[in-house]
Design a protein around this motif. Structure first.
Motif, PDB file in Angstrom:
ATOM      1  N   UNK A 155      -8.676 -11.407   4.168  1.00  0.00           N
ATOM      2  CA  UNK A 155      -7.313 -10.631   3.988  1.00  0.00           C
ATOM      3  C   UNK A 155      -6.102 -11.444   3.973  1.00  0.00           C
ATOM      4  N   UNK A 156      -5.053 -11.359   3.274  1.00  0.00           N
ATOM      5  CA  UNK A 156      -4.246 -12.036   3.304  1.00  0.00           C
ATOM      6  C   UNK A 156      -3.020 -11.341   3.883  1.00  0.00           C
ATOM      7  N   UNK A 157      -2.564 -12.064   4.995  1.00  0.00           N
ATOM      8  CA  UNK A 157      -1.402 -11.650   5.815  1.00  0.00           C
ATOM      9  C   UNK A 157       0.071 -11.698   4.885  1.00  0.00           C
ATOM     10  N   UNK A 158       0.786 -10.613   4.857  1.00  0.00           N
ATOM     11  CA  UNK A 158       2.208 -10.812   4.390  1.00  0.00           C
ATOM     12  C   UNK A 158       3.210 -10.303   5.615  1.00  0.00           C
ATOM     13  N   UNK A 197      17.972  -5.439   8.886  1.00  0.00           N
ATOM     14  CA  UNK A 197      18.758  -4.851   9.818  1.00  0.00           C
ATOM     15  C   UNK A 197      18.944  -5.552  11.140  1.00  0.00           C
ATOM     16  N   UNK A 198      17.907  -6.243  11.708  1.00  0.00           N
ATOM     17  CA  UNK A 198      18.053  -6.713  13.058  1.00  0.00           C
ATOM     18  C   UNK A 198      17.449  -8.195  13.169  1.00  0.00           C
ATOM     19  N   UNK A 199      17.081  -8.522  12.035  1.00  0.00           N
ATOM     20  CA  UNK A 199      16.309  -9.765  12.148  1.00  0.00           C
ATOM     21  C   UNK A 199      14.821 -10.041  12.455  1.00  0.00           C
ATOM     22  N   UNK A 200      14.277  -8.834  12.848  1.00  0.00           N
ATOM     23  CA  UNK A 200      12.808  -8.895  13.223  1.00  0.00           C
ATOM     24  C   UNK A 200      12.001  -9.549  12.281  1.00  0.00           C
ATOM     25  N   UNK A 201      11.128 -10.075  12.379  1.00  0.00           N
ATOM     26  CA  UNK A 201       9.956 -10.362  11.508  1.00  0.00           C
ATOM     27  C   UNK A 201       8.647  -9.603  11.792  1.00  0.00           C
ATOM     28  N   UNK A 202       8.015  -9.128  10.749  1.00  0.00           N
ATOM     29  CA  UNK A 202       6.942  -8.184  11.059  1.00  0.00           C
ATOM     30  C   UNK A 202       5.761  -8.476   9.828  1.00  0.00           C
ATOM     31  N   UNK A 203       4.715  -8.228  10.174  1.00  0.00           N
ATOM     32  CA  UNK A 203       3.345  -8.389   9.397  1.00  0.00           C
ATOM     33  C   UNK A 203       3.504  -6.863   8.662  1.00  0.00           C
ATOM     34  N   UNK A 204       3.316  -6.821   7.281  1.00  0.00           N
ATOM     35  CA  UNK A 204       3.436  -5.818   6.567  1.00  0.00           C
ATOM     36  C   UNK A 204       2.072  -5.035   6.536  1.00  0.00           C
ATOM     37  N   UNK A 205       1.914  -3.793   7.278  1.00  0.00           N
ATOM     38  CA  UNK A 205       0.712  -2.992   7.509  1.00  0.00           C
ATOM     39  C   UNK A 205       0.449  -2.107   6.370  1.00  0.00           C
ATOM     40  N   UNK A 206       1.643  -1.691   5.822  1.00  0.00           N
ATOM     41  CA  UNK A 206       1.294  -0.530   4.730  1.00  0.00           C
ATOM     42  C   UNK A 206       2.515   0.148   4.208  1.00  0.00           C
ATOM     43  N   UNK A 207       2.418   1.063   3.444  1.00  0.00           N
ATOM     44  CA  UNK A 207       3.738   1.605   2.824  1.00  0.00           C
ATOM     45  C   UNK A 207       3.380   3.117   2.952  1.00  0.00           C
ATOM     46  N   UNK A 208       4.163   3.879   3.496  1.00  0.00           N
ATOM     47  CA  UNK A 208       4.166   5.633   3.563  1.00  0.00           C
ATOM     48  C   UNK A 208       5.540   6.249   3.444  1.00  0.00           C
ATOM     49  N   UNK A 209       5.463   7.142   2.514  1.00  0.00           N
ATOM     50  CA  UNK A 209       6.633   7.890   2.407  1.00  0.00           C
ATOM     51  C   UNK A 209       8.162   7.112   2.178  1.00  0.00           C
ATOM     52  N   UNK A 210       7.851   6.106   1.282  1.00  0.00           N
ATOM     53  CA  UNK A 210       9.029   5.341   0.762  1.00  0.00           C
ATOM     54  C   UNK A 210       9.379   4.366   1.871  1.00  0.00           C
TER      55      UNK A 210
END
Length: 66
Positions: free
Chosen positions: A1-4, A10-23
């Protein structure tokens, strides 16, 4: 699985994309933690250094698991 990863500009936080829901895009801190929602227009591209640090944090967190 490729991590994105993405930056929440808005606050500069880095996050791993886990999914998309409700726009919204769901992000989780590197190494785990509570997810947060981010509007797609507030996503930024992380630098290669940001991604490397995130991967190291995740590996360190996994190494501490029993």
């Amino acid at each position: 699985m490729r991590e994105e990863y993405a930056i929440d500009v808005r606050d500069g936080r880095l996050g791993q994309i886990m999914g998309r829901e409700g726009g919204r895009v769901q992000l989780r801190p590197p190494g785990g933690g509570r997810e947060w929602d981010c509007p797609p227009e507030a996503l930024g591209e992380p630098t290669p250094g940001d991604v490397l640090r995130a991967r190291v944090r995740r590996l360190n967190a996994e190494a501490r698991l029993p």
